[in-house]
Every structure is written in structure tokens, then in C-alpha cells.
Design a protein around this motif. Structure first.
Motif, PDB file in Angstrom:
ATOM      1  N   HIS A 198      19.115   6.064   2.106  1.00 62.49           N
ATOM      2  CA  HIS A 198      19.150   4.639   1.748  1.00 62.49           C
ATOM      3  C   HIS A 198      20.471   4.257   1.094  1.00 62.49           C
ATOM      4  O   HIS A 198      21.055   3.221   1.407  1.00 62.49           O
ATOM      5  N   ARG A 199      20.924   5.121   0.198  1.00 61.15           N
ATOM      6  CA  ARG A 199      22.173   4.808  -0.504  1.00 61.15           C
ATOM      7  C   ARG A 199      23.361   4.802   0.479  1.00 61.15           C
ATOM      8  O   ARG A 199      24.227   3.935   0.405  1.00 61.15           O
ATOM      9  N   LEU A 200      23.352   5.771   1.397  1.00 56.22           N
ATOM     10  CA  LEU A 200      24.431   5.816   2.403  1.00 56.22           C
ATOM     11  C   LEU A 200      24.443   4.550   3.260  1.00 56.22           C
ATOM     12  O   LEU A 200      25.505   3.996   3.569  1.00 56.22           O
ATOM     13  N   ALA A 201      23.251   4.079   3.624  1.00 53.30           N
ATOM     14  CA  ALA A 201      23.160   2.862   4.436  1.00 53.30           C
ATOM     15  C   ALA A 201      23.689   1.663   3.642  1.00 53.30           C
ATOM     16  O   ALA A 201      24.372   0.804   4.198  1.00 53.30           O
ATOM     17  N   GLU A 202      23.407   1.636   2.341  1.00 52.10           N
ATOM     18  CA  GLU A 202      23.875   0.522   1.509  1.00 52.10           C
ATOM     19  C   GLU A 202      25.398   0.483   1.376  1.00 52.10           C
ATOM     20  O   GLU A 202      25.994  -0.599   1.376  1.00 52.10           O
ATOM     21  N   VAL A 240      27.082  15.508  -4.669  1.00 45.61           N
ATOM     22  CA  VAL A 240      27.975  14.407  -5.040  1.00 45.61           C
ATOM     23  C   VAL A 240      28.168  13.546  -3.798  1.00 45.61           C
ATOM     24  O   VAL A 240      28.725  14.002  -2.799  1.00 45.61           O
ATOM     25  N   LEU A 241      27.663  12.332  -3.861  1.00 45.03           N
ATOM     26  CA  LEU A 241      27.785  11.414  -2.731  1.00 45.03           C
ATOM     27  C   LEU A 241      29.041  10.568  -2.918  1.00 45.03           C
ATOM     28  O   LEU A 241      29.202   9.907  -3.946  1.00 45.03           O
ATOM     29  N   LEU A 242      29.934  10.620  -1.929  1.00 49.59           N
ATOM     30  CA  LEU A 242      31.172   9.835  -1.998  1.00 49.59           C
ATOM     31  C   LEU A 242      31.006   8.540  -1.197  1.00 49.59           C
ATOM     32  O   LEU A 242      30.349   8.530  -0.159  1.00 49.59           O
ATOM     33  N   SER A 243      31.637   7.484  -1.685  1.00 47.83           N
ATOM     34  CA  SER A 243      31.606   6.190  -0.991  1.00 47.83           C
ATOM     35  C   SER A 243      32.635   6.206   0.132  1.00 47.83           C
ATOM     36  O   SER A 243      33.513   7.056   0.158  1.00 47.83           O
ATOM     37  N   PRO A 244      32.541   5.248   1.065  1.00 46.29           N
ATOM     38  CA  PRO A 244      33.593   5.137   2.085  1.00 46.29           C
ATOM     39  C   PRO A 244      34.958   4.893   1.444  1.00 46.29           C
ATOM     40  O   PRO A 244      35.060   4.528   0.276  1.00 46.29           O
ATOM     41  N   ARG A 245      35.998   5.088   2.234  1.00 46.70           N
ATOM     42  CA  ARG A 245      37.375   5.019   1.774  1.00 46.70           C
ATOM     43  C   ARG A 245      37.678   3.728   1.016  1.00 46.70           C
ATOM     44  O   ARG A 245      37.329   2.663   1.501  1.00 46.70           O
ATOM     45  N   PRO A 246      38.392   3.766  -0.081  1.00 41.99           N
ATOM     46  CA  PRO A 246      38.840   4.999  -0.744  1.00 41.99           C
ATOM     47  C   PRO A 246      37.660   5.704  -1.394  1.00 41.99           C
ATOM     48  O   PRO A 246      36.881   5.093  -2.108  1.00 41.99           O
ATOM     49  N   GLY A 247      37.550   6.999  -1.116  1.00 43.17           N
ATOM     50  CA  GLY A 247      36.434   7.765  -1.644  1.00 43.17           C
ATOM     51  C   GLY A 247      36.366   7.669  -3.158  1.00 43.17           C
ATOM     52  O   GLY A 247      37.385   7.726  -3.843  1.00 43.17           O
ATOM     53  N   ARG A 248      35.154   7.452  -3.637  1.00 41.76           N
ATOM     54  CA  ARG A 248      34.916   7.570  -5.078  1.00 41.76           C
ATOM     55  C   ARG A 248      33.500   8.094  -5.227  1.00 41.76           C
ATOM     56  O   ARG A 248      32.685   7.959  -4.321  1.00 41.76           O
ATOM     57  N   ILE A 249      33.222   8.697  -6.389  1.00 47.42           N
ATOM     58  CA  ILE A 249      31.883   9.258  -6.566  1.00 47.42           C
ATOM     59  C   ILE A 249      30.913   8.107  -6.721  1.00 47.42           C
ATOM     60  O   ILE A 249      31.052   7.278  -7.617  1.00 47.42           O
ATOM     61  N   ASP A 250      29.950   8.031  -5.813  1.00 49.79           N
ATOM     62  CA  ASP A 250      28.970   6.953  -5.861  1.00 49.79           C
ATOM     63  C   ASP A 250      27.744   7.388  -6.666  1.00 49.79           C
ATOM     64  O   ASP A 250      27.309   6.679  -7.558  1.00 49.79           O
ATOM     65  N   THR A 251      27.221   8.560  -6.324  1.00 47.70           N
ATOM     66  CA  THR A 251      25.978   9.016  -6.942  1.00 47.70           C
ATOM     67  C   THR A 251      26.041  10.532  -7.069  1.00 47.70           C
ATOM     68  O   THR A 251      26.593  11.205  -6.200  1.00 47.70           O
ATOM     69  N   ILE A 252      25.464  11.046  -8.143  1.00 47.08           N
ATOM     70  CA  ILE A 252      25.319  12.504  -8.282  1.00 47.08           C
ATOM     71  C   ILE A 252      23.833  12.797  -8.433  1.00 47.08           C
ATOM     72  O   ILE A 252      23.160  12.192  -9.265  1.00 47.08           O
ATOM     73  N   ILE A 253      23.334  13.674  -7.583  1.00 51.89           N
ATOM     74  CA  ILE A 253      21.892  13.956  -7.581  1.00 51.89           C
ATOM     75  C   ILE A 253      21.655  15.445  -7.794  1.00 51.89           C
ATOM     76  O   ILE A 253      22.230  16.282  -7.096  1.00 51.89           O
ATOM     77  N   ASP A 254      20.808  15.766  -8.763  1.00 49.30           N
ATOM     78  CA  ASP A 254      20.380  17.159  -8.956  1.00 49.30           C
ATOM     79  C   ASP A 254      19.275  17.489  -7.972  1.00 49.30           C
ATOM     80  O   ASP A 254      18.421  16.646  -7.698  1.00 49.30           O
ATOM     81  N   VAL A 255      19.328  18.711  -7.450  1.00 55.19           N
ATOM     82  CA  VAL A 255      18.276  19.149  -6.520  1.00 55.19           C
ATOM     83  C   VAL A 255      17.606  20.358  -7.150  1.00 55.19           C
ATOM     84  O   VAL A 255      18.045  21.495  -6.956  1.00 55.19           O
ATOM     85  N   GLY A 309      29.265  12.688   2.334  1.00 57.45           N
ATOM     86  CA  GLY A 309      29.759  11.317   2.497  1.00 57.45           C
ATOM     87  C   GLY A 309      30.109  11.037   3.935  1.00 57.45           C
ATOM     88  O   GLY A 309      30.248  11.970   4.738  1.00 57.45           O
ATOM     89  N   PRO A 310      30.263   9.742   4.260  1.00 55.80           N
ATOM     90  CA  PRO A 310      30.566   9.370   5.640  1.00 55.80           C
ATOM     91  C   PRO A 310      31.933   9.896   6.059  1.00 55.80           C
ATOM     92  O   PRO A 310      32.784  10.203   5.223  1.00 55.80           O
TER      93      PRO A 310
END
Ligand SMILES: Nc1ncnc2c1ncn2[C@@H]1O[C@H](COP(=O)(O)OP(=O)(O)O)[C@@H](O)[C@H]1O
Ligand SMILES: [Mg+2]
Length: 270
Positions: free
Chosen positions: A264-268, A224-239, A51-52
């Protein structure tokens, strides 16, 4: 259904996080670092928190490590509660090893003594703890540097020593906060390979924090991708890419697809 037996079954997650939330600051100037967050980390998983900057990654990791008290929520390690309603239960801490961006080795101790220090603090005798330190020195690939001082090692080698120290008392879980963030790109690549190897040999549960997309995709079972503050789980991606992964995997379609999705998701959300 009788659920009483579930608590300590083999399916108990290594880490379970239930509505954990963190506020910092004062009544006049509150900072909402982490919104209520749920997450389960199964035993043996290599999970990456991405996350950012400032989104609450370190905050979450420190709460998992028992170093920072959550404002509310429940957190359990191996089925034992560590935080419950702001109250701390210390027993679970024995299961955790930690690695930070700086190796934080003691400059007045040799590498073997640095690595053996947690065992010394636990009262393990010198002969036994040095033998264990030597096993770990081999595992992390710094054989020959047992008697050296931290200042005689490169940044990458110091991080290897820090990983060895975190593993010294054989914790089930390794928490790593941007462990390679201070290293140059080539050293970082080789440390990513080394960490993968160490993980495959030890099968520890690892939670690793990074803000590097390529590091995340290379290392993770799950991101686990966290959103900017306040952090919350935005997306979970299996690799699901097979292991061992070589650095060439970065050119593979699967890698590029996941990296692109994250970018792309981070930019959004940023
Ligand atoms: N002790 C503190 N007091 C006040 N605010 C803090 C404290 N620690 C962290 N924060 C704030 O909480 C947010 C999340 O911080 P952190 O978890 O360190 O982010 P990250 O590790 O993702 O960069 C940031 O906005 C940071 O400024
Ligand atoms: Mg941080």
C-alpha cells in the motif's frame, strides 16, 4: 557527558550513515539520486533496502561499499570513517564483501579458484586458500563442484559461489545488490532459505537490496523502504518473525500484514 569511549564500544553500529547524499550528471542536467539520508545498521542485522526501480538503492549500496563517492555526508564502517566530506579512507574496505545480480565469476577459473581469488590477491598461500574455499563451498552448499567451471553450474549455484567468494576473507559485512534478481521464482525461494541459513551460521551484518516485497519480508530483520527519486527513507519496518523462517511463513498473518503495509505504501508513493 564524556562520550570519548563510545566510538569503539560494542554498540558501534556496523554501518553508520549520516546525511549521505548523491547527485549525478552535469550542472545543466543534474540527477538527484539520493536525498540526504541517515541510517545505522547494528552489528549482525539483516537489513533490506526496498524500493521502486531507480530510487537510489544501488547508489546507496555502492557508497556503503566504497565504490561510489557521495556528494556529501559521512559514512563509517565499524566506527572507521569510509567517506567524510567526499574524502575516502580505504581501511574500512577490508570489512566488506559484495554480491551482485550477476555472479561475475571468471570463466577461466574453477569454482574453488574463483572463491579463493580474493585470498590470492591478499597473498595467502595456495594450500591455505584452497582449504578456506572448500569450507565455504560446504557452507553455501555446492560440495562436489570444487573443480568445475562456472559454465557448468546453474544460475543459483553460481550465485552460491559468488556468496562464498564474498565471504572468503571473512568480512564483517556483506552487501548484496538484487543477488537473486536474475533467478527463476523457485530457485529464488530456495536461495532465500539458503541465505537465511548462511546468515544464521555466520551472523554477518547483511544489507540486501531488492524490489521484491516478499523477498524483503521473508529475509529481513528490518526493512527500509525508499521513496522514488530522489531516494529518501520513507518507512522503516521491523519484521519480528522468529527464525528460522520456512517458506510457509509467507502464509502467516504477520507476513501478510507487513507485505500489505509495504504494498500500500509503495502504491501511495510511486
Ligand atoms: N552514473 C550515473 N549517472 C547518472 N545517473 C545515474 C548514474 N547512476 C545512477 N543514476 C541515476 O540515479 C538514480 C538511482 O539509480 P540506482 O541507484 O541505480 O537505482 P535503483 O538501484 O534503486 O534501481 C536513477 O535515476 C539512475 O538513472
Ligand atoms: Mg539497482
Amino acid at each position: 557527558m564524556d562520550t570519548s569511549a563510545i566510538g569503539h564500544s560494542a554498540q558501534t553500529p556496523a554501518i553508520s550513515i549520516d546525511r549521505i547524499e548523491k547527485w549525478f550528471g552535469t550542472r545543466d542536467n543534474p540527477v538527484h539520486a539520493l536525498a540526504p539520508t541517515d541510517l545505522n545498521v547494528p552489528e549482525g542485522e539483516l537489513l533490506v533496502l526496498l524500493g521502486p526501480s531507480g530510487c537510489g538503492k544501488t547508489t546507496l549500496l555502492r557508497m556503503i561499499g566504497g565504490l561510489l563517492e557521495p556528494t556529501s555526508g559521512t559514512l563509517s564502517i565499524e566506527g572507521q570513517s569510509l567517506w567524510r566530506g567526499g574524502e575516502r579512507h580505504g581501511e574500512a574496505l577490508a570489512e566488506l564483501g559484495m554480491v551482485f545480480q550477476d555472479a561475475n565469476l571468471f570463466p577461466w577459473l574453477t569454482i574453488e579458484d574463483n572463491i579463493a581469488l580474493p585470498l590470492e590477491l591478499k597473498g595467502v598461500g595456495r594450500k591455505e586458500r584452497i582449504a578456506r574455499a572448500h569450507e565455504l563451498i560446504k557452507l553455501v552448499g555446492i560440495t562436489g563442484f570444487e573443480k568445475r567451471w562456472p559454465r557448468e553450474l546453474s544460475g543459483g549455484m553460481r550465485q552460491r559461489a559468488a556468496i562464498a567468494r564474498a565471504l572468503s576473507y571473512d568480512p564483517k559485512i556483506l552487501l548484496m545488490d538484487e543477488p537473486f534478481g536474475a533467478l527463476d521464482a523457485m530457485t529464488r525461494d530456495s536461495m532465500n532459505l539458503e541465505l537465511q541459513r548462511i546468515w544464521m551460521e555466520t551472523r554477518k551484518t547483511i544489507v540486501l537490496v531488492t524490489h521484491s516485497i516478499s523477498e524483503a519480508v521473508f529475509l529481513a530483520d528490518r526493512i527500509v523502504l525508499l521513496s522514488p527519486r530522489p531516494g529518501r527513507i520513507d518507512t522503516i519496518i521491523d519484521v519480528p518473525m522468529p527464525r528460522p523462517r520456512s517458506l510457509d511463513v509467507q502464509a502467516a498473518n504477520e507476513f501478510q500484514t507487513v507485505a500489505k503495509q509495504l504494498r500500500h505504501r509503495l502504491a501511495e508513493i510511486s
